[in-house]
Structures are given as structure tokens and as C-alpha cells.
Design an enzyme around this catalytic site. Sequence first.
Site, PDB file in Angstrom:
ATOM      1  N   ASP A  82      42.305  43.899  42.878  1.00  0.00           N
ATOM      2  CA  ASP A  82      40.916  43.587  42.566  1.00  0.00           C
ATOM      3  C   ASP A  82      40.114  44.882  42.551  1.00  0.00           C
ATOM      4  O   ASP A  82      40.611  45.931  42.955  1.00  0.00           O
ATOM      5  CB  ASP A  82      40.332  42.546  43.524  1.00  0.00           C
ATOM      6  CG  ASP A  82      40.158  43.036  44.949  1.00  0.00           C
ATOM      7  OD1 ASP A  82      40.831  44.024  45.331  1.00  0.00           O
ATOM      8  OD2 ASP A  82      39.376  42.443  45.688  1.00  0.00           O
ATOM      9  N   TYR A  84      37.419  48.028  43.182  1.00  0.00           N
ATOM     10  CA  TYR A  84      36.904  48.706  44.366  1.00  0.00           C
ATOM     11  C   TYR A  84      35.671  47.961  44.870  1.00  0.00           C
ATOM     12  O   TYR A  84      34.850  47.482  44.077  1.00  0.00           O
ATOM     13  CB  TYR A  84      36.510  50.140  44.035  1.00  0.00           C
ATOM     14  CG  TYR A  84      37.651  51.034  43.617  1.00  0.00           C
ATOM     15  CD1 TYR A  84      38.736  51.249  44.460  1.00  0.00           C
ATOM     16  CD2 TYR A  84      37.638  51.684  42.383  1.00  0.00           C
ATOM     17  CE1 TYR A  84      39.782  52.082  44.083  1.00  0.00           C
ATOM     18  CE2 TYR A  84      38.675  52.535  41.999  1.00  0.00           C
ATOM     19  CZ  TYR A  84      39.749  52.723  42.855  1.00  0.00           C
ATOM     20  OH  TYR A  84      40.778  53.548  42.482  1.00  0.00           O
ATOM     21  N   PHE A  95      41.665  50.887  39.094  1.00  0.00           N
ATOM     22  CA  PHE A  95      41.845  52.179  39.759  1.00  0.00           C
ATOM     23  C   PHE A  95      40.880  53.262  39.283  1.00  0.00           C
ATOM     24  O   PHE A  95      40.779  54.314  39.912  1.00  0.00           O
ATOM     25  CB  PHE A  95      43.290  52.685  39.620  1.00  0.00           C
ATOM     26  CG  PHE A  95      44.304  51.786  40.256  1.00  0.00           C
ATOM     27  CD1 PHE A  95      44.409  51.690  41.637  1.00  0.00           C
ATOM     28  CD2 PHE A  95      45.150  50.994  39.475  1.00  0.00           C
ATOM     29  CE1 PHE A  95      45.340  50.847  42.225  1.00  0.00           C
ATOM     30  CE2 PHE A  95      46.090  50.157  40.063  1.00  0.00           C
ATOM     31  CZ  PHE A  95      46.183  50.081  41.442  1.00  0.00           C
ATOM     32  N   HIS A 208      51.737  49.334  46.568  1.00  0.00           N
ATOM     33  CA  HIS A 208      50.393  49.714  46.142  1.00  0.00           C
ATOM     34  C   HIS A 208      50.158  51.183  46.490  1.00  0.00           C
ATOM     35  O   HIS A 208      50.662  51.688  47.497  1.00  0.00           O
ATOM     36  CB  HIS A 208      49.372  48.823  46.856  1.00  0.00           C
ATOM     37  CG  HIS A 208      48.009  48.887  46.258  1.00  0.00           C
ATOM     38  ND1 HIS A 208      47.091  49.853  46.616  1.00  0.00           N
ATOM     39  CD2 HIS A 208      47.395  48.108  45.330  1.00  0.00           C
ATOM     40  CE1 HIS A 208      45.976  49.662  45.931  1.00  0.00           C
ATOM     41  NE2 HIS A 208      46.133  48.628  45.140  1.00  0.00           N
TER      42      HIS A 208
END
Length: 251
Positions: A82, A84, A95, A208
Site C-alpha cells: 500500500d 507510503y 515505492f 519486501h
Amino acid sequence: MTLFPEALAASQLQVADPARWLVAPGWRPMVDAFFGSPDGARLLAYLGQRLAAGAVVFPPQPLRALELTAPEAVRLVILGQDPYHGRGQAEGLAFSVAPGVPLPPSLRNIFKERQRSLGLSMPVFPAPGGSLSAWAQSGVLLLNTCLTVEEGRPNCHRDQGWQVLTDQILQKISRDGRRTVFMLWGTQAQAKRGLIDETRHLVLSANHPSPLSALRPPVPFLGCGHFSQAKKWLLGLDSAPVGGRLGSPFR
């Protein structure tokens, strides 16, 4: 990160109105069908309720990935979880942050792995800095599984309906798109593996890139080699690689 009120307002969602969210023409029928469905209507109602309650929701353009990367242009999918949840960070591309915004730790690790895997230098700061918009414009779909979040509340919109649309996006690319590399980073992204036809596409999975998991087993993100593997695979195809040449993120 401190933002003036006008800057904060520009960095957050103002109204739950998909008519204001630009997408490339090839995505439009799917997007319109989703928001015309019961799932889409429930999601919009939820977003409207949260905004009316004073919640600060990011990003201002949830579908920006679909605006910058048309379905027919996709050659690489980088799938996150999801957006930031800090002020001034999320910009609708997984990202990515705007030029000049300090690099979040996950993005810094992405650039470190790209540097290790391909021998490329870290991006110049402040511009382009952490902006991945050039990647998006060269055929990299920077997609999260959930497309909105509230300030300081990671994953809070996870089960509100976005996954219906993002699953459909992945299925469309798998079914209709050219042969594509899918980079699945983290458990939420890896849960989507079953949506992808691995007889046609290359699927690369790793932890991740967050510092909490980037070095942990079973597949540490740092050292995974995804960028070099993707480059080699794309160069082995008859058609041109990302960007019509070895462009972003491979140079």
C-alpha cells in the site's frame, strides 16, 4: 517531514471521485466497470466517509500508475502493498516519491539492490531523487495491491475493495499483455502469484525491501538479483525490452 498547509493539501486525496483520476485509455473500460460495480461503489462510499470524518488520505491521485503506464506498454510490473503513509511521500506509484523528498528506507534498499545487481549508481538528489516516474513512462507498472492509505495508519484500507481492481489489473496483463516480468516483493504481493500465467511471464519473488525484512529469509530482498534477472530475460525476447531499449530502470 514538515509541510505547509497548502503543500499538505496538494499531497492528499481531496474527494473520492474517479472522474478526476486520469488513466491511460486502455485501462478506462476496466476502471469504469469497477467503479460502476457494487465493490467499487462500496469503496468510494468508504473513502467519502473517511474524508468527511477528517481523515488525511494519500495519495492525491490513486490511479496515477494507470495514467503513466498504458496496458499495452507494460513490460515489467513491480508490485508493492500500500502507499507510503507519511506526509508528502505517496504519489500514486509504488515505492516512488517526488523529486526532493527524502528517500524512504524501502526505496533506498531498492536503489541499493539495483546498484548491486546492475552496477548502476544511486540517483542524483534532489532530482530525480526518489522519483520513479521515468520508470513508469518506460513500461514499468508501479502498482500497489491497495491504492490508498491514511496518515500514520499503514494497511488501514487493505480490505476496502481496492484489491478487486488491482487483481483485475494483474489478470489483464497476464492474459492480454505482452510477455512481462512480475516482481513480487513481500507477502501481500506474493499472494497474487496465482493470478499470473507463469507459462508466459517471468515471476520473481523476494521479501519486501523494508529494512524490517530486506535481509531476512526465506528470500532476502538485498541480494535477490531481480534487476539483472529481469534484464537478461527481457533481452532474450524477440520484442524490445522496457522503454523500447534498455532504458529505465536498467540504465
